[in-house]
Scaffold this active site. Structure first.
Site, PDB file in Angstrom:
ATOM      1  N   ARG A   1      15.225   6.380  56.976  1.00 34.98           N
ATOM      2  CA  ARG A   1      15.779   6.379  58.349  1.00 34.98           C
ATOM      3  C   ARG A   1      16.842   7.142  58.401  1.00 34.98           C
ATOM      4  NH1 ARG A   1      13.885   0.531  57.837  1.00 34.98           N
ATOM      5  NH2 ARG A   1      12.308   0.126  59.259  1.00 34.98           N
TER       6      ARG A   1
ATOM      7  N   MET B   1       7.333   2.249  51.100  1.00 36.11           N
ATOM      8  CA  MET B   1       6.702   2.795  52.551  1.00 36.11           C
ATOM      9  C   MET B   1       6.555   4.139  52.718  1.00 36.11           C
ATOM     10  SD  MET B   1       7.635  -0.203  55.276  1.00 36.11           S
ATOM     11  CE  MET B   1       9.333   0.337  55.835  1.00 36.11           C
TER      12      MET B   1
ATOM     13  N   HIS C   1      12.539   9.805  48.963  1.00 35.77           N
ATOM     14  CA  HIS C   1      13.583  10.341  48.441  1.00 35.77           C
ATOM     15  C   HIS C   1      14.056  10.184  47.421  1.00 35.77           C
ATOM     16  CE1 HIS C   1      15.053   6.680  49.283  1.00 35.77           C
ATOM     17  NE2 HIS C   1      15.009   6.466  50.502  1.00 35.77           N
TER      18      HIS C   1
ATOM     19  N   GLY D   1      14.555  -1.392  44.739  1.00 41.97           N
ATOM     20  CA  GLY D   1      15.837  -0.706  44.764  1.00 41.97           C
ATOM     21  C   GLY D   1      17.086  -1.917  45.264  1.00 41.97           C
TER      22      GLY D   1
ATOM     23  N   HIS E   1      13.368   6.513  46.114  1.00 44.30           N
ATOM     24  CA  HIS E   1      12.405   6.294  45.496  1.00 44.30           C
ATOM     25  C   HIS E   1      11.770   7.059  44.191  1.00 44.30           C
ATOM     26  CE1 HIS E   1      11.719   6.161  50.141  1.00 44.30           C
ATOM     27  NE2 HIS E   1      11.093   4.939  49.668  1.00 44.30           N
TER      28      HIS E   1
END
Ligand code: AMP
Length: 283
Positions: free
Chosen positions: A187, A30, A34, A147, A37
């Site tokens: 988040r 999405m 960071h 992940g 990813h």
């Protein structure tokens, strides 16, 4: 690196690569990248000749009142990071491209979608399974990388692949953490400095669980009690659940043995954070 927004062009591109005998890897995301990813992109890069990253904030996996509108986005930075990780192509469709008017077909992975995070985020895993099924059809990859930070998501996707005969290998990659143990998450940007500090108790509680089990504890209830007591010392952290489940079935684990997932979700300020560890518990 190409950026593709249309389903037709994306499908043609991947078909061409497959036709040329290349191994294709897909990393669904999405965005707001960071190091977590990036680790998936690197794993795909090592295995595959052609790496596609999908970047789509999927509306169907957000419930009413969740953070769909505020979900952090930074396309320019994401493009730079993906390029630096050696990604070949980003699939970045509009919501309208993925969900045309009167969209009616959904994929549900029954009970497993209703425990842990599914218990409070109704319809979340239905949205996840649906968008990933669509991505597997649009981007017929040989391998797809996920992940373990989102362990229940890995479980749900693996079961969907098994039950619906998708021809793709699901590769689960380890959780990437900040130096103090906090699991990386898009988040985390929501956290104020004092909340960011308090949030480290989540991974500390998971490590405590690991230590207790290593020390011979086999009663899930005792492990969870100690975790809850540790987390209760941080008033800025409100747990939603702290659970131990069998990694085969996602059913509750009373006694800990075999592969056990210890998972939690908590609210810290306006962020809802999740984390987990997988333990292989000897009898
Ligand atoms: P998201 O963009 O949050 O949907 O995540 C996209 C993919 O990155 C999912 O497969 C996540 O499980 C994975 N991911 C997110 N955070 C981490 C992390 N800290 N370590 C490893 N993988 C992660």
């Amino acid at each position: 690196m190409r950026i593709v927004t249309s389903i037709g062009e994306m499908r043609d591109t991947v078909r061409e690569r497959r036709g040329a005998g290349q191994l294709v890897g897909l990393v669904p995301t999405m965005g707001f990248f960071h190091a977590g990813h990036v680790s998936l992109m690197q794993a795909a890069r090592e295995d595959c000749a052609f790496v596609v990253v999908s970047l789509f904030v999927n509306p169907t996996q957000f419930g009413p009142g969740e953070d769909l509108a505020e979900y952090p986005r930074d396309l320019d930075r994401d493009v730079e990071m993906a390029e630096a990780a050696g990604v070949d192509c980003i699939f970045h469709p509009e919501a309208r491209e993925m969900y045309p008017e009167r969209f009616l077909a959904y994929v549900e992975v029954k009970e497993a979608g209703e425990v842990l995070c599914g218990a409070s985020r109704h319809g979340h895993f239905r949205g996840v399974a649906t968008v990933v099924a669509k991505l597997f059809n649009i981007i017929p990859a040989h391998r797809a990388y996920f992940g373990l930070k989102d362990a229940q998501q890995v479980w749900v996707i693996r079961r969907m692949v098994r039950d619906l005969d998708f021809d793709v290998e699901v590769v689960a990659c380890p959780t990437v953490r900040e130096e103090d143990g906090l699991a990386m998450s898009s988040r985390n940007i929501y956290l104020k400095p004092e909340e960011r500090k308090a949030a480290t108790v989540l991974y500390r509680s998971l490590r405590l669980a690991g230590d207790l089990v290593a020390g011979g504890e086999r009663h899930a209830a005792r492990v969870l009690e100690e975790m809850n007591a540790l987390i209760a010392g941080e008033p800025l952290v409100r747990t939603e659940y702290v659970e131990a489940v069998d990694w085969e079935t996602l059913g509750p684990a009373g006694m800990l043995r075999g592969e056990v997932l210890i998972a939690l979700a908590a609210r810290v300020g306006k962020a809802r954070l999740i984390d987990n560890i997988l333990l292989d518990v000897p009898a």
